[in-house]
Design a protein around this motif. Structure first.
Motif, short mmCIF file in Angstrom:
data_model
loop_
_atom_site.label_atom_id
_atom_site.label_comp_id
_atom_site.label_asym_id
_atom_site.label_seq_id
_atom_site.Cartn_x
_atom_site.Cartn_y
_atom_site.Cartn_z
N PRO A 1 -1.18 -15.18 4.55
CA PRO A 1 0.04 -14.64 3.94
C PRO A 1 1.27 -15.44 4.32
O PRO A 1 1.34 -16.03 5.40
CB PRO A 1 0.13 -13.21 4.50
CG PRO A 1 -0.73 -13.22 5.72
CD PRO A 1 -1.76 -14.28 5.52
N TYR B 1 -2.06 -2.45 5.18
CA TYR B 1 -0.73 -1.85 5.02
C TYR B 1 -0.77 -0.67 4.06
O TYR B 1 -0.17 0.37 4.30
CB TYR B 1 0.27 -2.90 4.53
CG TYR B 1 1.67 -2.36 4.39
CD1 TYR B 1 2.44 -2.09 5.52
CD2 TYR B 1 2.21 -2.10 3.14
CE1 TYR B 1 3.72 -1.59 5.40
CE2 TYR B 1 3.48 -1.60 3.01
CZ TYR B 1 4.24 -1.34 4.14
OH TYR B 1 5.50 -0.84 4.02
N LYS B 2 -1.53 -0.80 2.97
CA LYS B 2 -1.66 0.30 2.02
C LYS B 2 -2.29 1.52 2.70
O LYS B 2 -1.84 2.65 2.48
CB LYS B 2 -2.52 -0.13 0.83
CG LYS B 2 -1.84 -1.09 -0.12
CD LYS B 2 -2.81 -1.42 -1.25
CE LYS B 2 -2.30 -2.52 -2.14
NZ LYS B 2 -3.27 -2.86 -3.19
N TRP C 1 7.21 -9.14 1.68
CA TRP C 1 7.03 -7.88 0.96
C TRP C 1 5.92 -7.99 -0.07
O TRP C 1 5.14 -7.06 -0.25
CB TRP C 1 8.33 -7.47 0.27
CG TRP C 1 9.32 -6.89 1.24
CD1 TRP C 1 10.47 -7.47 1.66
CD2 TRP C 1 9.23 -5.65 1.93
NE1 TRP C 1 11.11 -6.66 2.57
CE2 TRP C 1 10.37 -5.52 2.75
CE3 TRP C 1 8.30 -4.62 1.94
CZ2 TRP C 1 10.60 -4.43 3.56
CZ3 TRP C 1 8.52 -3.52 2.75
CH2 TRP C 1 9.66 -3.44 3.55
N ALA C 2 5.83 -9.10 -0.74
CA ALA C 2 4.78 -9.28 -1.75
C ALA C 2 3.40 -9.22 -1.11
O ALA C 2 2.50 -8.54 -1.61
CB ALA C 2 4.98 -10.60 -2.48
N ASP C 3 3.25 -9.91 0.04
CA ASP C 3 1.96 -9.88 0.73
C ASP C 3 1.67 -8.50 1.30
O ASP C 3 0.53 -8.04 1.28
CB ASP C 3 1.93 -10.92 1.84
CG ASP C 3 1.83 -12.34 1.29
OD1 ASP C 3 1.31 -12.51 0.17
OD2 ASP C 3 2.29 -13.27 1.98
N ARG C 4 2.69 -7.86 1.80
CA ARG C 4 2.51 -6.53 2.38
C ARG C 4 2.03 -5.55 1.31
O ARG C 4 1.14 -4.73 1.55
CB ARG C 4 3.83 -6.04 2.98
CG ARG C 4 3.68 -4.75 3.73
CD ARG C 4 4.94 -4.35 4.39
NE ARG C 4 5.19 -5.24 5.51
CZ ARG C 4 6.20 -5.12 6.35
NH1 ARG C 4 7.07 -4.18 6.20
NH2 ARG C 4 6.35 -5.96 7.34
N ARG C 5 2.63 -5.62 0.11
CA ARG C 5 2.25 -4.74 -0.98
C ARG C 5 0.79 -4.92 -1.37
O ARG C 5 0.15 -3.98 -1.84
CB ARG C 5 3.14 -5.03 -2.19
CG ARG C 5 3.86 -3.86 -2.71
CD ARG C 5 4.63 -4.08 -4.00
NE ARG C 5 4.51 -5.35 -4.66
CZ ARG C 5 5.46 -6.31 -4.66
NH1 ARG C 5 6.59 -6.13 -4.03
NH2 ARG C 5 5.29 -7.43 -5.31
N ASN C 6 0.27 -6.09 -1.17
CA ASN C 6 -1.12 -6.38 -1.55
C ASN C 6 -2.08 -6.30 -0.37
O ASN C 6 -3.27 -6.52 -0.55
CB ASN C 6 -1.20 -7.76 -2.20
CG ASN C 6 -0.43 -7.81 -3.50
OD1 ASN C 6 -0.52 -6.88 -4.29
ND2 ASN C 6 0.34 -8.86 -3.71
N ASN C 7 -1.61 -5.99 0.80
CA ASN C 7 -2.44 -5.93 2.00
C ASN C 7 -3.09 -4.55 2.12
O ASN C 7 -2.42 -3.54 2.17
CB ASN C 7 -1.55 -6.21 3.23
CG ASN C 7 -2.34 -6.21 4.51
OD1 ASN C 7 -2.72 -5.16 4.99
ND2 ASN C 7 -2.58 -7.39 5.05
N GLU C 8 -4.44 -4.53 2.16
CA GLU C 8 -5.18 -3.26 2.23
C GLU C 8 -4.85 -2.47 3.50
O GLU C 8 -4.74 -1.25 3.46
CB GLU C 8 -6.69 -3.51 2.13
CG GLU C 8 -7.14 -3.90 0.74
CD GLU C 8 -6.78 -2.87 -0.32
OE1 GLU C 8 -6.99 -1.66 -0.11
OE2 GLU C 8 -6.26 -3.30 -1.38
#
Length: 144
Positions: free
Chosen positions: A4, A22-23, A13-20
């Motif tokens: 990332p 973090y989700k 933020w873009a990577d965080r949104r796509n990080n399992e």
């Protein structure tokens, strides 16, 4: 595959949104908040019932108490000792686990949430003034 993109050691933020991971962290946080919100009315009713019962049996003299609770329960004056005994009888776990430092005894006869905090995990400060300012763990401990 490249890792990332980070800025100063932080995930974008873009990577965080796509990080399992973090989700999942967000889902757990939302679930805990929803759990707490679902327990608010139940905790308010439970605190009222317990408080009303204690006040009926013990009265208001505890408001004259000037004790500073310590974690070991080795404290108490003529005004708060009856309340301490009753709270210990209502506590389901080991009496040594009661978190006396969560509350202010002289408030017990007037503030039902000060009574409820006796049953909660250590660290319930003066800022915890009701179920809406408690976390789900504190509410579950009180209700258990």
């Amino acid at each position: 595959m490249a890792g990332p993109i980070t800025t100063g050691g932080k995930m974008s933020w873009a990577d965080r949104r796509n990080n399992e991971g973090y989700k999942n962290w967000l889902k757990v946080g939302i679930a805990l908040q929803e759990t707490r919100d679902g327990l608010i009315d139940i905790a308010q009713r439970g605190a009222k019932e317990l408080h009303d019962s204690l006040r009926k049996n013990l009265g208001h003299r505890v408001e004259y108490c000037n004790c500073n609770p310590n974690p070991w329960g080795q404290w108490g004056c003529q005004y708060c000792r009856p309340w301490i005994r009753e709270l210990e009888l209502n506590y389901q776990g080991k009496k040594t686990y009661i978190n006396w430092t969560n509350c202010c005894p002289r408030k017990w006869s007037k503030d039902r949430w000060e009574v409820a905090k006796v049953f909660m995990p250590r660290g319930q400060t003066a800022a915890n003034t009701g179920p809406k300012t408690s976390d789900s763990s504190a509410l579950l401990n009180f209700l258990a």
